[in-house]
Scaffold this active site. Structure first.
Site, mmCIF file in Angstrom:
data_model
loop_
_atom_site.group_PDB
_atom_site.id
_atom_site.type_symbol
_atom_site.label_atom_id
_atom_site.label_comp_id
_atom_site.label_asym_id
_atom_site.label_seq_id
_atom_site.Cartn_x
_atom_site.Cartn_y
_atom_site.Cartn_z
ATOM 1 C CG ASN A 1 0.965 -2.195 7.031
ATOM 2 O OD1 ASN A 1 1.284 -2.002 5.857
ATOM 3 N ND2 ASN A 1 1.689 -1.710 8.031
ATOM 4 C CG ASP B 1 7.745 4.587 6.297
ATOM 5 O OD1 ASP B 1 6.570 4.701 6.720
ATOM 6 O OD2 ASP B 1 8.706 4.351 7.041
#
Ligand code: FPP
Length: 254
Positions: A63, A15
């Site tokens: 996503n 991340d």
């Protein structure tokens, strides 16, 4: 670091690519490009350490909701990674696998992925699993549906469904349970990643953004892992406890 006590299976939530780019005044997608460089670095480091398995959260089911350009860039980077690392993976005995709803990937990416999975299938040193279009709850729901279907058709006795057989139905468990789950960028969440396989994983969170995460950060995570006392719900060393009977404990008010 004690090389004899390394985790067998590491999973990473990579991340912070977007924040890394934005903090330098770049477009977010450049952060993903730098993130790919980190992937290469960390895969290499894990292989050199002799780890058995590495699972990377490269693209979640959620996503797909990002801007199309960002999704396209991520797909291109994935393809580039597969093509550029193919030879080294074969040479170094790395077996590539994927977990997730791969059928949602664009055909041109899935074709390369399938080819590299096949070409590396003989690798016995390390299993590299890419989680693509992946969600932990989705994976569990898919497995439950398949088990229910088999039970309904009479192929499977519902009484035979237990922790082990259910785990066997989960693609993420094929690489074995996760020992160490790392998340970069300071977020303290598991975000729907390998929920079942990480049930007893040691969790390690670092503020480092993924494009900056390097071998030194990996070693720090491994050193932290080695400080942990993994008890799996048991106690550290029962042999050292003074023997006691339940009656004596109850009499003394426990
Ligand atoms: C999270 O950062 C990262 C991703 C959604 C994708 C991870 C992809 C890569 C590391 C590169 C491509 C993968 C391979 C296997 C070559 P973010 O964009 O959510 O960061 P932010 O939270 O700072 O916005």
């Amino acid at each position: 670091m004690d090389v004899a006590r390394l985790p067998r299976h590491i999973a990473i939530i990579m991340d912070g690519n977007g924040r890394w780019a934005q903090s330098q005044g770049f477009v977010r997608t450049l952060g993903h490009r730098e993130g790919s460089a980190s992937v290469r670095r960390i895969v290499r480091a894990c292989r050199r350490l002799g780890l058995g398995a590495l699972t990377l959260y490269a693209f979640s089911e959620q996503n797909w909701g990002r801007p199309q350009l960002e999704v396209d860039v991520l797909m291109e980077l994935l393809k580039e990674f597969l093509l550029s690392e193919r030879a080294e993976m074969i040479e170094r005995g790395i077996r590539l696998r994927s977990i997730g709803r791969i059928d949602r990937l664009p055909d041109h990416v899935r074709a390369v992925l399938d080819e590299v999975v096949e070409a590396t299938s003989g690798g016995e040193r390390m299993t590299l699993t890419l989680a693509l279009s992946y969600g932990g709850r989705e994976e569990i729901a898919d497995a439950a549906r398949e088990i229910a279907r088999r039970a309904a058709s009479g192929e499977l006795d519902p009484e035979d469904v237990d922790e082990r057989s259910f785990g066997d139905a989960l693609p993420s468990m094929e690489a074995g349970p996760v020992d160490l789950l790392i998340r970069t960028s300071g977020e303290l969440r598991v975000s729907n990643f390998v929920l079942w396989a990480a049930a007893y994983a040691e969790l390690y969170f670092t503020d480092r953004l993924w494009p900056d995460f390097d071998e030194r950060d990996l070693f720090e995570a491994l050193a932290a892992y080695q400080m942990r006392d993994r008890r799996f719900g048991r106690i550290a060393s029962p042999a050292k406890e003074a023997p006691a009977t339940l009656a004596a404990l109850l009499a003394s008010g426990l």
